[in-house]
Design a protein around this motif. Structure first.
Motif, PDB file in Angstrom:
ATOM      1  N   VAL A 216       0.850  -1.186   0.000  1.00 44.35           N
ATOM      2  CA  VAL A 216       0.000   0.000   0.000  1.00 44.35           C
ATOM      3  C   VAL A 216       0.889   1.241   0.000  1.00 44.35           C
ATOM      4  N   GLU A 217       0.606   2.176  -0.895  1.00 47.63           N
ATOM      5  CA  GLU A 217       1.343   3.439  -0.945  1.00 47.63           C
ATOM      6  C   GLU A 217       0.378   4.599  -0.725  1.00 47.63           C
ATOM      7  N   LEU A 218       0.732   5.483   0.185  1.00 48.39           N
ATOM      8  CA  LEU A 218      -0.061   6.666   0.488  1.00 48.39           C
ATOM      9  C   LEU A 218       0.769   7.899   0.173  1.00 48.39           C
ATOM     10  N   GLU A 219       0.192   8.793  -0.628  1.00 46.07           N
ATOM     11  CA  GLU A 219       0.911  10.004  -1.035  1.00 46.07           C
ATOM     12  C   GLU A 219       0.014  11.228  -0.827  1.00 46.07           C
ATOM     13  N   PRO A 220       0.304  12.044   0.187  1.00 42.40           N
ATOM     14  CA  PRO A 220      -0.477  13.276   0.362  1.00 42.40           C
ATOM     15  C   PRO A 220      -0.219  14.217  -0.806  1.00 42.40           C
ATOM     16  N   VAL A 221      -1.292  14.636  -1.472  1.00 47.98           N
ATOM     17  CA  VAL A 221      -1.128  15.500  -2.632  1.00 47.98           C
ATOM     18  C   VAL A 221      -1.640  16.912  -2.369  1.00 47.98           C
ATOM     19  N   SER A 222      -2.136  17.159  -1.172  1.00 43.26           N
ATOM     20  CA  SER A 222      -2.543  18.519  -0.813  1.00 43.26           C
ATOM     21  C   SER A 222      -1.312  19.355  -0.489  1.00 43.26           C
ATOM     22  N   ARG A 223      -1.460  20.660  -0.592  1.00 42.41           N
ATOM     23  CA  ARG A 223      -0.352  21.548  -0.253  1.00 42.41           C
ATOM     24  C   ARG A 223      -0.256  21.800   1.249  1.00 42.41           C
ATOM     25  N   ASP A 224      -1.282  21.395   1.980  1.00 37.41           N
ATOM     26  CA  ASP A 224      -1.267  21.591   3.429  1.00 37.41           C
ATOM     27  C   ASP A 224      -0.306  20.610   4.092  1.00 37.41           C
ATOM     28  N   PRO A 225       0.148  20.924   5.311  1.00 40.44           N
ATOM     29  CA  PRO A 225       1.070  20.024   6.018  1.00 40.44           C
ATOM     30  C   PRO A 225       0.443  18.648   6.246  1.00 40.44           C
ATOM     31  N   ALA A 226       1.271  17.609   6.144  1.00 38.41           N
ATOM     32  CA  ALA A 226       0.840  16.236   6.391  1.00 38.41           C
ATOM     33  C   ALA A 226       1.771  15.607   7.417  1.00 38.41           C
ATOM     34  N   SER A 227       1.294  14.550   8.057  1.00 39.56           N
ATOM     35  CA  SER A 227       2.111  13.882   9.065  1.00 39.56           C
ATOM     36  C   SER A 227       1.920  12.376   8.989  1.00 39.56           C
ATOM     37  N   LEU A 228       2.905  11.661   9.518  1.00 47.34           N
ATOM     38  CA  LEU A 228       2.881  10.202   9.604  1.00 47.34           C
ATOM     39  C   LEU A 228       2.894   9.810  11.072  1.00 47.34           C
ATOM     40  N   SER A 229       2.003   8.894  11.452  1.00 49.85           N
ATOM     41  CA  SER A 229       1.958   8.375  12.813  1.00 49.85           C
ATOM     42  C   SER A 229       2.099   6.858  12.765  1.00 49.85           C
ATOM     43  N   VAL A 230       2.984   6.322  13.599  1.00 51.52           N
ATOM     44  CA  VAL A 230       3.210   4.880  13.674  1.00 51.52           C
ATOM     45  C   VAL A 230       2.792   4.400  15.058  1.00 51.52           C
ATOM     46  N   ASP A 231       1.727   3.640  15.131  1.00 50.88           N
ATOM     47  CA  ASP A 231       1.173   3.154  16.395  1.00 50.88           C
ATOM     48  C   ASP A 231       0.789   4.276  17.351  1.00 50.88           C
ATOM     49  N   GLY A 232       0.574   5.466  16.828  1.00 52.45           N
ATOM     50  CA  GLY A 232       0.138   6.578  17.650  1.00 52.45           C
ATOM     51  C   GLY A 232       1.147   7.052  18.667  1.00 52.45           C
ATOM     52  N   LEU A 233       2.409   6.646  18.515  1.00 49.94           N
ATOM     53  CA  LEU A 233       3.411   6.978  19.521  1.00 49.94           C
ATOM     54  C   LEU A 233       4.185   8.240  19.192  1.00 49.94           C
ATOM     55  N   ALA A 234       4.288   8.581  17.928  1.00 48.94           N
ATOM     56  CA  ALA A 234       5.023   9.788  17.536  1.00 48.94           C
ATOM     57  C   ALA A 234       4.562  10.209  16.146  1.00 48.94           C
ATOM     58  N   ASP A 235       4.508  11.511  15.929  1.00 53.93           N
ATOM     59  CA  ASP A 235       4.150  12.059  14.621  1.00 53.93           C
ATOM     60  C   ASP A 235       5.403  12.577  13.931  1.00 53.93           C
ATOM     61  N   VAL A 236       5.480  12.306  12.635  1.00 53.31           N
ATOM     62  CA  VAL A 236       6.608  12.771  11.811  1.00 53.31           C
ATOM     63  C   VAL A 236       6.043  13.605  10.680  1.00 53.31           C
ATOM     64  N   ASP A 237       6.553  14.802  10.502  1.00 54.92           N
ATOM     65  CA  ASP A 237       6.102  15.651   9.398  1.00 54.92           C
ATOM     66  C   ASP A 237       6.533  15.061   8.064  1.00 54.92           C
ATOM     67  N   LEU A 238       5.641  15.145   7.089  1.00 51.43           N
ATOM     68  CA  LEU A 238       5.933  14.665   5.742  1.00 51.43           C
ATOM     69  C   LEU A 238       6.109  15.854   4.812  1.00 51.43           C
ATOM     70  N   ALA A 239       7.208  15.866   4.095  1.00 51.82           N
ATOM     71  CA  ALA A 239       7.450  16.930   3.124  1.00 51.82           C
ATOM     72  C   ALA A 239       6.547  16.725   1.913  1.00 51.82           C
ATOM     73  N   PRO A 240       6.216  17.803   1.181  1.00 47.35           N
ATOM     74  CA  PRO A 240       5.400  17.662  -0.035  1.00 47.35           C
ATOM     75  C   PRO A 240       6.019  16.653  -0.999  1.00 47.35           C
ATOM     76  N   GLY A 241       5.187  15.785  -1.548  1.00 46.54           N
ATOM     77  CA  GLY A 241       5.655  14.768  -2.487  1.00 46.54           C
ATOM     78  C   GLY A 241       6.107  13.470  -1.853  1.00 46.54           C
ATOM     79  N   SER A 242       6.103  13.410  -0.516  1.00 43.61           N
ATOM     80  CA  SER A 242       6.538  12.191   0.169  1.00 43.61           C
ATOM     81  C   SER A 242       5.588  11.034  -0.114  1.00 43.61           C
ATOM     82  N   VAL A 243       6.136   9.835  -0.143  1.00 48.39           N
ATOM     83  CA  VAL A 243       5.350   8.622  -0.341  1.00 48.39           C
ATOM     84  C   VAL A 243       5.613   7.681   0.833  1.00 48.39           C
ATOM     85  N   VAL A 244       4.538   7.192   1.446  1.00 46.83           N
ATOM     86  CA  VAL A 244       4.636   6.224   2.532  1.00 46.83           C
ATOM     87  C   VAL A 244       4.243   4.857   1.988  1.00 46.83           C
ATOM     88  N   LYS A 245       5.173   3.908   2.028  1.00 44.61           N
ATOM     89  CA  LYS A 245       4.901   2.547   1.561  1.00 44.61           C
ATOM     90  C   LYS A 245       4.747   1.635   2.770  1.00 44.61           C
TER      91      LYS A 245
END
Length: 283
Positions: A216-245
């Motif tokens: 599964v690949e998730l790619e935020p395509v909005s210009r607004d800030p996006a974040s990644l959370s793993v098990d709800g323990l910490a949030d990581v900011d995602l830069a524009p164009g980032s892809v989470v696999k």
């Protein structure tokens, strides 16, 4: 020498005292080590450890699993949190029941985990790698508005979710954030990937259940800030164009259980407050 590890939630005032009492009552002073969940990543005892006892809630269990999963160490948890979905023991019976787990008489329950990687663009070098037992979530950052999240499965475009977030969950995580977003509950040993949008506005709103070998690949395509959370323990900011696999992890979470697998359903209803009076009325 095989060791028994004791990991506790340092934010629960009673946890250290419980650990000390268990070690003393079971005469484990010379064959055990003690560590808070926050300090566990720096531990050098894991290679010699055969079992970890966790005193805390589900968050403490998740932190512990993240560290010990590569070592294939099973855990047994004493619930000192709220819901305690993954816990096996209560504080009041831990000292009496724990010897049965130390003697190797219990069933080993294996639960699938996820592996998430972040790249700056599709096919680019990895910028971040993390493993999760519950879920991986891509959502909005600090801006309170919907965002577009392009989603691909096995390289094929699925949809662009217009939602607050997209949760990719294991069966274990189906009783967590995914459940609050409308996903179905799965038996925790099921090997599936669950894709569930959060507060979807348009387009595909229902969750999907995928085989465990899916990518599964998730790619935020909005210009607004996006974040990644793993098990709800910490949030990581995602830069524009980032892809989470997200794929199935090579690691598994191992739990020691005294009861048969079907006991999960009774725990589910009681811990979610779904227990009803099933006693038939008197005639």
């Amino acid at each position: 020498m095989s060791l028994i590890g004791f990991v506790y939630n340092s934010f629960v005032a009673e946890a250290p005292a419980l650990i000390d009492s268990l070690i003393a009552s079971l005469s484990l002073k010379d064959t055990s080590w003690v560590c808070s969940a926050e300090d566990l990543p720096g531990s050098d005892n894991l290679e010699d450890t055969k079992l970890v006892v966790v005193a805390g809630g589900d968050g403490t269990i998740l932190k512990t699993i993240h560290v010990i999963a590569p070592y294939c160490i099973p855990i047994v948890a004493v619930n000192m949190g709220r819901v305690g979905f993954m816990s096996e023991l209560r504080v009041e019976d831990a000292a009496e029941r724990l010897p049965g787990y130390l003697n190797g008489d219990m069933r080993v329950e294996r639960r699938m985990m996820l592996h998430a990687t972040v790249t700056a663009e599709p096919g680019g070098p990895e910028l971040l790698s993390a493993h999760a037992l519950n879920d991986v979530v891509v959502g909005r950052g600090g801006v309170a508005r919907l965002m577009n999240i392009a989603t691909r499965v096995d390289g094929e475009p699925l949809t662009s979710y217009r939602s607050d977030a997209v949760v990719v969950s294991t069966a274990t995580g189906s009783t967590g954030y995914a459940l609050s977003a409308g996903a179905q509950i799965f038996f925790p040993q099921a090997r599936v990937l669950i894709v569930q949008p959060v507060a979807a506005h348009t387009g595909l709103r229902d969750g999907l259940v995928l085989p465990d070998d899916s990518v599964v690949e998730l790619e935020p395509v909005s210009r607004d800030p996006a974040s990644l959370s793993v098990d709800g323990l910490a949030d990581v900011d995602l830069a524009p164009g980032s892809v989470v696999k997200i794929v199935r992890s090579e690691h598994e979470a191992l739990f020691l259980r005294s009861r048969p697998p079907a006991a999960f359903w009774g725990d589910l209803t009681s811990r979610l407050g779904l227990v009803y009076n099933l006693t038939p009325p008197r005639q």
